[in-house]
Scaffold this active site. Structure first.
Site, PDB file in Angstrom:
ATOM      1  N   HIS A 151       0.553  -1.079   0.182  1.00 16.09           N
ATOM      2  CA  HIS A 151       0.130  -0.315  -0.426  1.00 16.09           C
ATOM      3  C   HIS A 151       0.848   0.951  -0.150  1.00 16.09           C
ATOM      4  CE1 HIS A 151      -3.803   2.136  -0.064  1.00 16.09           C
ATOM      5  NE2 HIS A 151      -4.342   0.888   0.952  1.00 16.09           N
ATOM      6  N   ASP A 389      -9.345  -8.540 -17.262  1.00 18.06           N
ATOM      7  CA  ASP A 389      -9.175  -9.386 -18.312  1.00 18.06           C
ATOM      8  C   ASP A 389      -8.202  -9.739 -19.415  1.00 18.06           C
ATOM      9  OD1 ASP A 389     -10.619 -10.442 -21.187  1.00 18.06           O
ATOM     10  OD2 ASP A 389     -11.343  -8.813 -21.279  1.00 18.06           O
TER      11      ASP A 389
END
Length: 445
Positions: A151, A389
């Site tokens: 992070h 994808d």
């Protein structure tokens, strides 16, 4: 479900032509003031794909191409000559694991929030690589992709941009949009104008008891006392909830958002389930606020790094439970609205002129095991994680956070049903969970 590691290695960027001249020169990127205030740990998510799925080699090649645009992920955290934290652009690589499971994905489904999820991604403890990937193949040909990212390097918005780019590279497409890498754009004002209090908000003294010598709760729960529950809120329920929360709006003010209404509802339901009714103690929520659209001039969406501060709506437990839902929604709405351009710029000045001088440390940390009487909300509702994808029909049909048993931690995700419903992953003490289940779908708490 038993998962067996088949292989592991470090995957490095694949550059077109000669690699950057800075590859072996010790080139580094200083962390911005927003990076330094972020959670100093890895976050992890799990994807699930049905066959047909490209081979692991294709997914790995796409990862290498994406890393050439997002070199920070292939680097390492370090320090410069002054001891300030930096990202070393040394292309040391992403940790890449290939694994297999001894069952079908259907047998492991639904992927419920449980410790079993931890076997689907590399361990977060002691991870040196800034991104870790695990591809787990099931006997039916399905794939689970475990992804972890540090992070301090980037927030969820930036991480999702990288994931979209990874998918584009796997499909042979040009990566678009390209990331904006300049972290030096957050320049403090001269003279600084610190208009808001940031001590005890984004930063605190190393010994928090200097600020709060008498914490209201002394709880030392065992890890197995905390369970993670997935609550599904239908679009029909959310419409009713939003209408209820906004019913007392006056002066033609717009209705509260679905997010504000749902958080207000969960705040009240969890507070009541915790058995805190009647206490004079204050309960608050940490809510992430993206600065890209709030700073002026606006920061482009393709900015790569952290650009998040937090709103902290708070209320007395008694008031929160005695007043209607609109009371909580109004507090949340006002707290988020106050984290505006002026607040972000005040933070930039404070972080540059006060943090190091006073020896402050960030308040954002994931080491605590509970937040009671408070909550921490991590909303992924507007982050397009679902767009990873790999090509053809290989689009994810599940995305979810990994297993984080930290009491009071909430993840909000759009349901993969695609009908506007929302899934909430909520960590609670086991003794409070049954009460929460009874309350969470009621409009009359």
């Amino acid at each position: 479900m038993k998962v067996r590691k088949v292989s592991s290695k470090f995957v490095k960027p694949l550059f077109e032509g000669d690699p950057p001249s800075s590859l072996n020169s010790g080139y580094c990127i200083p962390l911005s003031v927003f990076d330094k205030a972020a959670f100093n740990n890895h976050m992890a998510g799990i994807y699930a794909y049905r066959p047909p799925i490209p081979p692991n080699a294709t997914i790995e090649l796409g990862l290498r191409k994406a890393l050439s645009e997002y070199r920070e992920w292939a680097g390492r955290l370090g320090e410069d000559e002054s001891g300030d934290p930096v990202i070393l652009l040394n292309d040391a690589g992403v940790y890449f694991v290939e694994a297999s499971a001894d069952c079908t994905l259907h047998q492991a489904m639904p992927l419920s929030p449980s410790p079993a999820l931890l076997s689907l991604h590399p361990s977060l403890k002691g991870a040196e690589a800034l991104v870790q990937v695990q591809l787990t193949r099931f006997t039916c040909g399905s794939l689970a992709l475990g992804f972890t990212a540090h992070h301090l390097v980037a927030d969820g918005h930036s991480a999702s941009n990288f994931l979209v780019a990874w998918g584009q590279a796997c499909r042979g497409l040009e990566i678009s949009p390209r990331p904006m890498h300049n972290r030096a754009i957050f320049v403090p004002r001269d003279p600084p104008l610190i208009q808001f209090e940031h001590r005890g908000v984004e930063y605190m003294h190393k010994n928090p008891n200097q600020v709060n010598p008498h914490p209201p709760f002394e709880i030392t729960p065992a890890a197995d006392d905390i369970l993670v529950h997935k609550a599904h809120f239908t679009s029909e329920f959310l419409v009713k909830l939003k209408a209820t929360a906004s019913s007392e709006n006056a002066d033609n003010r717009p209705p509260y958002s679905t997010f504000e209404s749902l958080i207000a509802h969960l705040w009240r339901a969890i507070t009541r389930a915790r058995g805190l009714k009647g206490l004079e103690t204050v309960t608050k929520i940490r809510i992430s606020v993206d600065g890209r659209s709030r700073l002026r001039p606006r920061i482009p969406n393709e900015y790569f790094g952290n650009l998040v501060l937090w709103a902290f709506p708070s209320a007395k437990v008694k008031d929160l439970l005695d007043e209607p839902l609109a009371f909580a929604a109004r507090i949340i709405h006002q707290a988020i609205a106050e984290v505006n351009d002026s607040y972000f710029k005040s933070f930039i000045d404070f972080a540059n002129y006060r943090v190091k001088e006073e020896g402050l440390v960030q308040t954002a940390e994931m080491e605590k095991s509970f937040h009671c009487p408070n909550l921490e909300v991590d909303s992924w509702l507007r982050i397009p994680f679902h767009k990873l994808d790999f090509g053809g029909s290989c689009i994810p049909y599940i995305f979810m956070p990994s297993y984080f048993p930290i009491e009071g931690l909430i993840f909000l995700l759009p349901s993969f049903i695609g009908d506007g419903s929302i899934d909430a992953f909520i960590s609670l003490f086991q003794d409070n969970l049954d009460a929460f289940k009874r309350l969470c779908y009621s409009l009359d708490i």
